[in-house]
Design a protein around this motif. Sequence first.
Motif, PDB file in Angstrom:
ATOM      1  N   ARG A 151      -8.530   8.802   3.991  1.00  0.00           N
ATOM      2  CA  ARG A 151      -7.567   8.082   4.842  1.00  0.00           C
ATOM      3  C   ARG A 151      -8.261   7.488   6.055  1.00  0.00           C
ATOM      4  NH1 ARG A 151      -3.601  12.046   6.501  1.00  0.00           N
ATOM      5  NH2 ARG A 151      -4.580  13.654   5.233  1.00  0.00           N
ATOM      6  N   TYR A 152      -9.235   8.195   6.578  1.00  0.00           N
ATOM      7  CA  TYR A 152     -10.043   7.699   7.696  1.00  0.00           C
ATOM      8  C   TYR A 152     -10.790   6.428   7.266  1.00  0.00           C
ATOM      9  CZ  TYR A 152     -13.874   7.565  11.087  1.00  0.00           C
ATOM     10  OH  TYR A 152     -14.785   7.164  12.025  1.00  0.00           O
ATOM     11  N   GLN A 153     -11.428   6.501   6.102  1.00  0.00           N
ATOM     12  CA  GLN A 153     -12.184   5.346   5.583  1.00  0.00           C
ATOM     13  C   GLN A 153     -11.259   4.144   5.349  1.00  0.00           C
ATOM     14  OE1 GLN A 153     -15.359   5.262   5.447  1.00  0.00           O
ATOM     15  NE2 GLN A 153     -16.290   7.123   4.612  1.00  0.00           N
ATOM     16  N   TYR A 154     -10.067   4.410   4.794  1.00  0.00           N
ATOM     17  CA  TYR A 154      -9.097   3.342   4.522  1.00  0.00           C
ATOM     18  C   TYR A 154      -8.714   2.651   5.828  1.00  0.00           C
ATOM     19  CZ  TYR A 154      -4.816   0.969   3.019  1.00  0.00           C
ATOM     20  OH  TYR A 154      -3.847   0.021   2.775  1.00  0.00           O
ATOM     21  N   PHE A 155      -8.463   3.463   6.868  1.00  0.00           N
ATOM     22  CA  PHE A 155      -8.075   2.907   8.166  1.00  0.00           C
ATOM     23  C   PHE A 155      -9.172   1.996   8.713  1.00  0.00           C
ATOM     24  CE2 PHE A 155      -7.419   2.788  12.737  1.00  0.00           C
ATOM     25  CZ  PHE A 155      -6.062   2.562  12.829  1.00  0.00           C
ATOM     26  N   LEU A 156     -10.403   2.483   8.674  1.00  0.00           N
ATOM     27  CA  LEU A 156     -11.535   1.676   9.183  1.00  0.00           C
ATOM     28  C   LEU A 156     -11.678   0.371   8.413  1.00  0.00           C
ATOM     29  CD1 LEU A 156     -14.591   3.898  10.095  1.00  0.00           C
ATOM     30  CD2 LEU A 156     -12.511   3.421  11.355  1.00  0.00           C
ATOM     31  N   ALA A 157     -11.517   0.450   7.094  1.00  0.00           N
ATOM     32  CA  ALA A 157     -11.712  -0.739   6.257  1.00  0.00           C
ATOM     33  C   ALA A 157     -10.582  -1.746   6.455  1.00  0.00           C
ATOM     34  CB  ALA A 157     -11.806  -0.331   4.784  1.00  0.00           C
ATOM     35  N   ASN A 158      -9.355  -1.257   6.667  1.00  0.00           N
ATOM     36  CA  ASN A 158      -8.204  -2.153   6.732  1.00  0.00           C
ATOM     37  C   ASN A 158      -7.828  -2.580   8.142  1.00  0.00           C
ATOM     38  OD1 ASN A 158      -6.840  -2.531   3.879  1.00  0.00           O
ATOM     39  ND2 ASN A 158      -7.713  -0.466   3.974  1.00  0.00           N
ATOM     40  N   TYR A 159      -8.159  -1.754   9.136  1.00  0.00           N
ATOM     41  CA  TYR A 159      -7.796  -2.088  10.513  1.00  0.00           C
ATOM     42  C   TYR A 159      -9.001  -1.984  11.443  1.00  0.00           C
ATOM     43  CZ  TYR A 159      -3.288  -0.998   8.336  1.00  0.00           C
ATOM     44  OH  TYR A 159      -2.223  -0.946   7.482  1.00  0.00           O
ATOM     45  N   GLN A 164     -11.624  -0.139  16.764  1.00  0.00           N
ATOM     46  CA  GLN A 164     -12.541  -0.240  17.902  1.00  0.00           C
ATOM     47  C   GLN A 164     -11.826  -0.133  19.255  1.00  0.00           C
ATOM     48  OE1 GLN A 164     -14.263  -3.975  16.844  1.00  0.00           O
ATOM     49  NE2 GLN A 164     -12.948  -5.187  18.184  1.00  0.00           N
ATOM     50  N   LYS A 165     -10.480  -0.138  19.234  1.00  0.00           N
ATOM     51  CA  LYS A 165      -9.734  -0.077  20.489  1.00  0.00           C
ATOM     52  C   LYS A 165      -9.211   1.323  20.798  1.00  0.00           C
ATOM     53  CE  LYS A 165      -7.978  -4.864  20.335  1.00  0.00           C
ATOM     54  NZ  LYS A 165      -8.032  -5.449  21.675  1.00  0.00           N
ATOM     55  N   ILE A 166      -9.274   2.228  19.839  1.00  0.00           N
ATOM     56  CA  ILE A 166      -8.615   3.529  20.055  1.00  0.00           C
ATOM     57  C   ILE A 166      -9.626   4.686  20.080  1.00  0.00           C
ATOM     58  CG2 ILE A 166      -6.419   2.765  19.051  1.00  0.00           C
ATOM     59  CD1 ILE A 166      -7.197   4.206  16.467  1.00  0.00           C
ATOM     60  N   THR A 167      -9.173   5.804  20.675  1.00  0.00           N
ATOM     61  CA  THR A 167     -10.040   6.979  20.785  1.00  0.00           C
ATOM     62  C   THR A 167      -9.934   7.829  19.511  1.00  0.00           C
ATOM     63  OG1 THR A 167      -8.273   8.356  21.692  1.00  0.00           O
ATOM     64  CG2 THR A 167      -9.556   7.071  23.266  1.00  0.00           C
ATOM     65  N   ASN A 168     -10.888   8.752  19.374  1.00  0.00           N
ATOM     66  CA  ASN A 168     -10.844   9.711  18.264  1.00  0.00           C
ATOM     67  C   ASN A 168      -9.531  10.487  18.247  1.00  0.00           C
ATOM     68  OD1 ASN A 168     -13.359   9.088  17.365  1.00  0.00           O
ATOM     69  ND2 ASN A 168     -14.276  11.111  17.732  1.00  0.00           N
ATOM     70  N   ILE A 169      -9.078  10.850  19.438  1.00  0.00           N
ATOM     71  CA  ILE A 169      -7.848  11.651  19.544  1.00  0.00           C
ATOM     72  C   ILE A 169      -6.651  10.854  19.038  1.00  0.00           C
ATOM     73  CG2 ILE A 169      -6.234  12.739  21.183  1.00  0.00           C
ATOM     74  CD1 ILE A 169      -8.635  13.574  22.854  1.00  0.00           C
ATOM     75  N   GLN A 170      -6.579   9.564  19.425  1.00  0.00           N
ATOM     76  CA  GLN A 170      -5.461   8.722  18.973  1.00  0.00           C
ATOM     77  C   GLN A 170      -5.506   8.498  17.462  1.00  0.00           C
ATOM     78  OE1 GLN A 170      -6.295   5.535  21.661  1.00  0.00           O
ATOM     79  NE2 GLN A 170      -5.114   6.466  23.337  1.00  0.00           N
ATOM     80  N   LEU A 171      -6.707   8.292  16.938  1.00  0.00           N
ATOM     81  CA  LEU A 171      -6.838   8.096  15.498  1.00  0.00           C
ATOM     82  C   LEU A 171      -6.462   9.380  14.750  1.00  0.00           C
ATOM     83  CD1 LEU A 171      -7.564   6.453  13.044  1.00  0.00           C
ATOM     84  CD2 LEU A 171      -9.982   6.898  13.462  1.00  0.00           C
ATOM     85  N   GLY A 176      -2.947  12.460  11.261  1.00  0.00           N
ATOM     86  CA  GLY A 176      -2.354  13.793  11.086  1.00  0.00           C
ATOM     87  C   GLY A 176      -3.400  14.881  10.930  1.00  0.00           C
ATOM     88  N   ILE A 177      -4.556  14.706  11.596  1.00  0.00           N
ATOM     89  CA  ILE A 177      -5.610  15.723  11.558  1.00  0.00           C
ATOM     90  C   ILE A 177      -6.088  15.996  12.985  1.00  0.00           C
ATOM     91  CG2 ILE A 177      -6.390  15.229   9.213  1.00  0.00           C
ATOM     92  CD1 ILE A 177      -8.457  13.348  10.279  1.00  0.00           C
ATOM     93  N   THR A 178      -6.895  17.027  13.168  1.00  0.00           N
ATOM     94  CA  THR A 178      -7.393  17.320  14.517  1.00  0.00           C
ATOM     95  C   THR A 178      -8.513  16.346  14.876  1.00  0.00           C
ATOM     96  OG1 THR A 178      -9.107  18.827  13.744  1.00  0.00           O
ATOM     97  CG2 THR A 178      -6.929  19.780  14.176  1.00  0.00           C
ATOM     98  N   HIS A 179      -8.715  16.163  16.194  1.00  0.00           N
ATOM     99  CA  HIS A 179      -9.777  15.215  16.576  1.00  0.00           C
ATOM    100  C   HIS A 179     -11.159  15.824  16.306  1.00  0.00           C
ATOM    101  CE1 HIS A 179     -10.767  16.965  20.586  1.00  0.00           C
ATOM    102  NE2 HIS A 179      -9.531  17.401  20.492  1.00  0.00           N
ATOM    103  N   GLU A 180     -11.225  17.164  16.264  1.00  0.00           N
ATOM    104  CA  GLU A 180     -12.491  17.802  15.876  1.00  0.00           C
ATOM    105  C   GLU A 180     -12.852  17.378  14.440  1.00  0.00           C
ATOM    106  OE1 GLU A 180      -9.971  19.484  17.186  1.00  0.00           O
ATOM    107  OE2 GLU A 180     -10.722  20.511  18.981  1.00  0.00           O
ATOM    108  N   LYS A 188     -20.551  13.238   9.460  1.00  0.00           N
ATOM    109  CA  LYS A 188     -20.870  13.295   8.038  1.00  0.00           C
ATOM    110  C   LYS A 188     -21.238  11.891   7.513  1.00  0.00           C
ATOM    111  CE  LYS A 188     -18.634  14.928   3.853  1.00  0.00           C
ATOM    112  NZ  LYS A 188     -17.325  15.359   3.327  1.00  0.00           N
ATOM    113  N   ILE A 189     -20.428  10.891   7.944  1.00  0.00           N
ATOM    114  CA  ILE A 189     -20.660   9.520   7.510  1.00  0.00           C
ATOM    115  C   ILE A 189     -21.983   9.001   8.084  1.00  0.00           C
ATOM    116  CG2 ILE A 189     -19.801   7.140   7.698  1.00  0.00           C
ATOM    117  CD1 ILE A 189     -16.945   8.438   7.624  1.00  0.00           C
ATOM    118  N   ALA A 190     -22.250   9.338   9.370  1.00  0.00           N
ATOM    119  CA  ALA A 190     -23.489   8.899  10.023  1.00  0.00           C
ATOM    120  C   ALA A 190     -24.708   9.455   9.285  1.00  0.00           C
ATOM    121  CB  ALA A 190     -23.484   9.335  11.487  1.00  0.00           C
ATOM    122  N   GLN A 191     -24.607  10.709   8.828  1.00  0.00           N
ATOM    123  CA  GLN A 191     -25.731  11.342   8.112  1.00  0.00           C
ATOM    124  C   GLN A 191     -25.996  10.667   6.771  1.00  0.00           C
ATOM    125  OE1 GLN A 191     -24.488  15.408   7.964  1.00  0.00           O
ATOM    126  NE2 GLN A 191     -25.167  15.867  10.055  1.00  0.00           N
TER     127      GLN A 191
END
Lengths: 193, 193
Positions: A151-159, A164-171, A176-180, A188-191
């Motif tokens: 779902r994270y990947q889908y969000f990045l790809a589609n929006y 780039q305008k929102i914080t980790n906490i807002q995303l 529906g997951i923790t910001h941690e 994980k993606i960076a690695q």
Amino acid sequence: MNELLKQNIKRHINLSEDELKMFNTYFKTKVIHKKNYLLKAGEVCKYEAFVIKGCFRVFSIDKNGNENVLYFAISDWWLSDIDSFTNQIPSQLFIQALEDSEILLINKSNKVKAYQEIPKIERLFRIMTQKFLVSNQRRILQNHSLTSEERYQYFLANYPQIAQKITNIQLASYLGITHEFVSKIRRKIAQKK
Amino acid sequence: MNELLKQNIKRHINLSEDELKMFNTYFKTKVIHKKNYLLKAGEVCKYEAFVIKGCFRVFSIDKNGNENVLYFAISDWWLSDIDSFTNQIPSQLFIQALEDSEILLINKSNKVKAYQEIPKIERLFRIMTQKFLVSNQRRILQNHSLTSEERYQYFLANYPQIAQKITNIQLASYLGITHEFVSKIRRKIAQKK
């Protein structure tokens, strides 16, 4: 009429110059500064907004004080609490500017007038509402079928512009997951790269 | 024209007898027997349906084989996969009759014709789509703010006619909880009485 709104309308219906001019008279411009609210829970949503520039988040706060983001809106998007606006009942939602923003507002009685005087406007909002419903349905289905990372990947790809305008906490609050957990996915993606 | 459909339309727009007659020509009747499907995942949704009698469940199946009910539909409700129907893409949804049912079907090209020949139909579906979007938004907010038991109570209070047609398992799949938990809530409520 604002050029962005004109182009937004043109993608769905053809209005004559006179009709555009008339439709334009139903809107007023408003500037909302960063962190200020267009709507707070308990108020009746008086306006539908078209975002010219900036970014908003639409969210609720549950009994435990947790914020749940329903959606974000950036330029060229329509924005409101459709339940509160349509049924003129108190909203459960907050609409907050995440940066200095500019919007066009139409109130309920002007919207009714627009439907009466420019019947093609029915078509515009029939299509807009359909698109909104489709994106809502996709989100519900994704919550059932995709992992948090997908779902994270889908969000990045589609929006990408919103991401780039929102914080980790807002995303995290949207997904529906923790910001941690968002930070963990990002690492994980960076690695992998 | 079917009396139920006529009344459904009348609640939102006024059509003349000629317009009703014309609109009626765009529909065909279909009987779907219990357990049979109107749509299966992978197919493109060809029709929007109006339910005359019976009951349907609209659901997806996730990677783990779990069924997630998006919504139920009984008589006087509209029924389709709006994403697949609007965008003519393969559906992720199954639409199954839970009892012997009768529906009226309109296909995409007839719907386009209806919009062109009876512009008031735009208004009908603008309002229908709005109502659907509102109920979707309420459901998302409830998933954030209400406990499983409160959502169960809300469903019973707002959809009593559906509640009596479905099994604990189907209701659990709609509420996003296990059917053991639904049984537990039911026992708890019975004890309170």
